[in-house]
Design an enzyme around this catalytic site. Sequence first.
Site, PDB file in Angstrom:
ATOM      1  N   VAL A  17       0.845  -1.204   0.000  1.00  0.00           N
ATOM      2  CA  VAL A  17       0.000   0.000   0.000  1.00  0.00           C
ATOM      3  C   VAL A  17       0.879   1.252   0.000  1.00  0.00           C
ATOM      4  O   VAL A  17       0.657   2.187  -0.780  1.00  0.00           O
ATOM      5  CB  VAL A  17      -0.975   0.009   1.194  1.00  0.00           C
ATOM      6  CG1 VAL A  17      -1.708   1.342   1.271  1.00  0.00           C
ATOM      7  CG2 VAL A  17      -1.979  -1.130   1.066  1.00  0.00           C
ATOM      8  N   LYS A 108      -7.605  -0.383  10.210  1.00  0.00           N
ATOM      9  CA  LYS A 108      -8.951  -0.697  10.706  1.00  0.00           C
ATOM     10  C   LYS A 108      -8.932  -1.296  12.101  1.00  0.00           C
ATOM     11  O   LYS A 108      -9.811  -1.011  12.918  1.00  0.00           O
ATOM     12  CB  LYS A 108      -9.707  -1.605   9.752  1.00  0.00           C
ATOM     13  CG  LYS A 108      -9.022  -2.913   9.480  1.00  0.00           C
ATOM     14  CD  LYS A 108      -9.814  -3.753   8.479  1.00  0.00           C
ATOM     15  CE  LYS A 108      -8.929  -4.853   7.945  1.00  0.00           C
ATOM     16  NZ  LYS A 108      -8.024  -4.408   6.884  1.00  0.00           N
ATOM     17  N   GLU A 132     -10.624   6.777   5.221  1.00  0.00           N
ATOM     18  CA  GLU A 132     -11.452   6.168   4.182  1.00  0.00           C
ATOM     19  C   GLU A 132     -10.962   4.771   3.818  1.00  0.00           C
ATOM     20  O   GLU A 132     -11.762   3.867   3.573  1.00  0.00           O
ATOM     21  CB  GLU A 132     -11.425   7.058   2.928  1.00  0.00           C
ATOM     22  CG  GLU A 132     -12.347   6.605   1.819  1.00  0.00           C
ATOM     23  CD  GLU A 132     -13.803   6.684   2.226  1.00  0.00           C
ATOM     24  OE1 GLU A 132     -14.361   7.780   2.277  1.00  0.00           O
ATOM     25  OE2 GLU A 132     -14.398   5.616   2.514  1.00  0.00           O
ATOM     26  N   ILE A 139     -13.971   1.822  -1.803  1.00  0.00           N
ATOM     27  CA  ILE A 139     -15.368   2.278  -1.740  1.00  0.00           C
ATOM     28  C   ILE A 139     -15.474   3.429  -0.748  1.00  0.00           C
ATOM     29  O   ILE A 139     -15.110   3.281   0.410  1.00  0.00           O
ATOM     30  CB  ILE A 139     -16.295   1.130  -1.278  1.00  0.00           C
ATOM     31  CG1 ILE A 139     -16.159  -0.061  -2.216  1.00  0.00           C
ATOM     32  CG2 ILE A 139     -17.734   1.596  -1.194  1.00  0.00           C
ATOM     33  CD1 ILE A 139     -16.997  -1.248  -1.782  1.00  0.00           C
ATOM     34  N   GLU A 193      -4.710 -13.450   3.182  1.00  0.00           N
ATOM     35  CA  GLU A 193      -3.416 -13.390   3.856  1.00  0.00           C
ATOM     36  C   GLU A 193      -2.854 -14.811   3.995  1.00  0.00           C
ATOM     37  O   GLU A 193      -3.590 -15.794   3.891  1.00  0.00           O
ATOM     38  CB  GLU A 193      -3.591 -12.829   5.274  1.00  0.00           C
ATOM     39  CG  GLU A 193      -4.286 -11.496   5.339  1.00  0.00           C
ATOM     40  CD  GLU A 193      -3.432 -10.367   4.785  1.00  0.00           C
ATOM     41  OE1 GLU A 193      -2.199 -10.453   4.906  1.00  0.00           O
ATOM     42  OE2 GLU A 193      -4.005  -9.421   4.218  1.00  0.00           O
ATOM     43  N   ASP A 204     -12.184  -9.617  10.811  1.00  0.00           N
ATOM     44  CA  ASP A 204     -11.876  -8.440   9.998  1.00  0.00           C
ATOM     45  C   ASP A 204     -13.159  -7.650   9.688  1.00  0.00           C
ATOM     46  O   ASP A 204     -13.198  -6.423   9.801  1.00  0.00           O
ATOM     47  CB  ASP A 204     -11.206  -8.908   8.695  1.00  0.00           C
ATOM     48  CG  ASP A 204     -11.011  -7.783   7.705  1.00  0.00           C
ATOM     49  OD1 ASP A 204     -10.088  -6.977   7.904  1.00  0.00           O
ATOM     50  OD2 ASP A 204     -11.800  -7.689   6.746  1.00  0.00           O
ATOM     51  N   LYS A 208     -14.490  -3.664  10.731  1.00  0.00           N
ATOM     52  CA  LYS A 208     -15.054  -2.669   9.806  1.00  0.00           C
ATOM     53  C   LYS A 208     -16.453  -2.265  10.241  1.00  0.00           C
ATOM     54  O   LYS A 208     -16.826  -1.088  10.179  1.00  0.00           O
ATOM     55  CB  LYS A 208     -15.053  -3.231   8.387  1.00  0.00           C
ATOM     56  CG  LYS A 208     -13.628  -3.417   7.843  1.00  0.00           C
ATOM     57  CD  LYS A 208     -13.616  -4.291   6.600  1.00  0.00           C
ATOM     58  CE  LYS A 208     -12.197  -4.471   6.072  1.00  0.00           C
ATOM     59  NZ  LYS A 208     -12.111  -5.564   5.077  1.00  0.00           N
ATOM     60  N   GLY A 306      -6.593  -4.388  -1.978  1.00  0.00           N
ATOM     61  CA  GLY A 306      -5.666  -4.249  -3.089  1.00  0.00           C
ATOM     62  C   GLY A 306      -4.877  -2.966  -2.931  1.00  0.00           C
ATOM     63  O   GLY A 306      -5.379  -1.977  -2.421  1.00  0.00           O
TER      64      GLY A 306
END
Lengths: 440, 440
Positions: A17, A108, A132, A139, A193, A204, A208, A306
């Site tokens: 990232v 997160k 974000e 998204i 992962e 996970d 979120k 991604g």
Amino acid sequence: VTSPRRIRIGLLGAGVVGQGILELLRDHAGTIAERLGAPIEVRHVVARDPNRVRNDLVPKALLSFDPRVILDDPEVDVVVEVVGGLEPAGTFLRSAIEGGRQVVTANKALLAERGHELITLAEAKRVDLYFEAAVAGGIPIIRVLREALASDRIVALRGIVNGTSNYVLSRMRDAGLAFPDALREAQELGFAEADPTLDVSGGDAAHKLAILATLAYGAQVHLDDVTVEGIDEVTATDVVLARRFGFAIKPLAVARKLASGALDLRVHPALVEETSVLANISGALNAVYVEGAMVGPCLLSGLGAGALPTAMSVVSDIVDVGRNLLTGARGRVPSRAFRGESLEPIQVRDPAEHRTRFYLRIQSQDRPGLLGKIAGVLGAFDVSIEQLVQEGRGGAEDAPITVVMLTHEAPEGAIRGVLRELAFLPQIVGRPKAIRIEEG
Amino acid sequence: VTSPRRIRIGLLGAGVVGQGILELLRDHAGTIAERLGAPIEVRHVVARDPNRVRNDLVPKALLSFDPRVILDDPEVDVVVEVVGGLEPAGTFLRSAIEGGRQVVTANKALLAERGHELITLAEAKRVDLYFEAAVAGGIPIIRVLREALASDRIVALRGIVNGTSNYVLSRMRDAGLAFPDALREAQELGFAEADPTLDVSGGDAAHKLAILATLAYGAQVHLDDVTVEGIDEVTATDVVLARRFGFAIKPLAVARKLASGALDLRVHPALVEETSVLANISGALNAVYVEGAMVGPCLLSGLGAGALPTAMSVVSDIVDVGRNLLTGARGRVPSRAFRGESLEPIQVRDPAEHRTRFYLRIQSQDRPGLLGKIAGVLGAFDVSIEQLVQEGRGGAEDAPITVVMLTHEAPEGAIRGVLRELAFLPQIVGRPKAIRIEEG
């Protein structure tokens, strides 16, 4: 406040990232400068192993392995964190906020565990804390909740926010794979992962959901307020039989405010009608369905993970907090607003009271009177059967058969009782399984 | 700039959307004040017929029929326009911007026709001009383009942005209705205007596409840059036969930047694969598919019209420009950014060069050699046939038959030549029709 002529960032994290962010900043530099009103300058990149950062992305002189170079440099306007995990990221971001820096993070787990503390601190320091990329990668659900729907009241959120789980269930459905094979495929393709436990266990998605529910309901939602169940007990048989009943099995995250004012917070696999939009969000795609009192149903869908989508969200956040810096509008979107909607402490609805239809799967030796006994157990808990299918009769002698039922609406507590009692029947093989049916 | 302690608005227009705004401001007053950081105060409501405004929504003393009361009141911070149409709305908004007021509007026709002029003026005056409600009602596509995707490069936009057209085509498909019957139903349900010409002709969608393309490509897109074709020539037969080939017919609006740098801008009915997401956006729903270079495909879907979704978008815009007022950050998102990406004048791709597959429908007397003649015409324009269906043979003598073909990819110019030449064949009844197939 004087407008700085450029927005200077310190980047903590140079994995996929982080490198995606550097690539984006380089490739779209002109457009970004125009849209922001100033260029973005990378002052520091902190990586665990600076030698692994691509040479073409950042001059060696900017690389470091010590996060303090970012905090110690008073010229850094925006601190960007993409390492993930609770520590050292948490302490680092606290220090950054205390030092009055604008903060952008994709973390997160940290936000789900300590978001309330960080938001409170950011507000006290009149610093922007943007995240974000922490939920559903590309998204823009955070921005939509904080800005586009700022005047609405959120009735419900329903989403597919874990791409690995969605990929696995999609492949079980479309290619008839068993759970372990679909998961292995996801790992080989890089969706999952090396240790996919947090994905398939629902952990996970719970992170979120806690973040989304905090924003949607102005409530301090904690991870343990969320009822969590993974997709790892869903079998190929479940996928096939669900389809026969007209459903797809999807990994859902749901937050709803009930008439009582209590929150319904759940992460679990669920049967959704095949013709529904969520049923058709497949592969590694994510989607979030927001239902507003005024706006009605609103769907956002795209890549949830991604390097590039995540990097794009991070850089758009940098542009946004940069615009606030340039116009002297730090703290422009009051975070408080998203905690204070109700001053009462949040109430979480007892999960046992959740009423819905259920899919029940029982494996059993084929003995006379089996269905009568099963029906007896359901009757004792006042659970009634809408449809029933028996699979595998007439196979090899003593091969277990599978009985699958769709129930009418029943409270989750009753279904738990049914599962517990069924396990005592001597014919039953393995553990009976219930999967919730999500309507609308 | 001193922060006003409340955000004071003047509302021009008190039709269904205007009254929806007043209702929302009343019902969600507490939440909105908290999220904005200040209460919103309605100072004036200007209506053509003040007597028709509901008493419970606004005190009589605030009502007027004269827009000048808003412009003349120096205490109005935000001017909100929901009357629509070019005039007097255009002159009113110009005056508001010249007077340094923040502006929120839902007026798509005005923005499509004179958006460039208004944006330039707003920027010169350092005033915010927000218009989320002008495109796709409750779907936050403007905010997503201006903010969430600020760091990305938009490859393509594909959307269903006219709810009436989508409703009509959906009903033709799902209920087998003919075009006029489906349209009448839409009118009875209140989706379509009394005069639905602008909807079914594609004009309304072209307005919206011009606005979206302006934002997405930083280009000054004019209405007449858009190739427009309505849905009014789509027949029940087309819908049935498209389905047989695995397609749904949808009212699409498309903007793409081609490798040459030219823009491809189109509004027309199109065949899309039945399993695609856009094919499953039905009824009066809208949807916009944004494809970003980094973020990949991103879908937004929801109600594109209706008093409440539109009012919600308008009020969220008021909250946003109000936040800019409170923090002294007027002009925070540079509008220039969305004109200046390329300084070259925009190039629109010659529509005749658009290459795609086509659906061709021909009605004809059933004469020997018919197919040979049709094939001859197609061959002369180098258009080849992928699939062909003949319908209605063996019916009453001299009853016309329908020949439907899917072509391989061909330039639109060639298809126009085919249609022109086919019309000269003596057997042909009525006008042959071509509908584009949209891939991906």
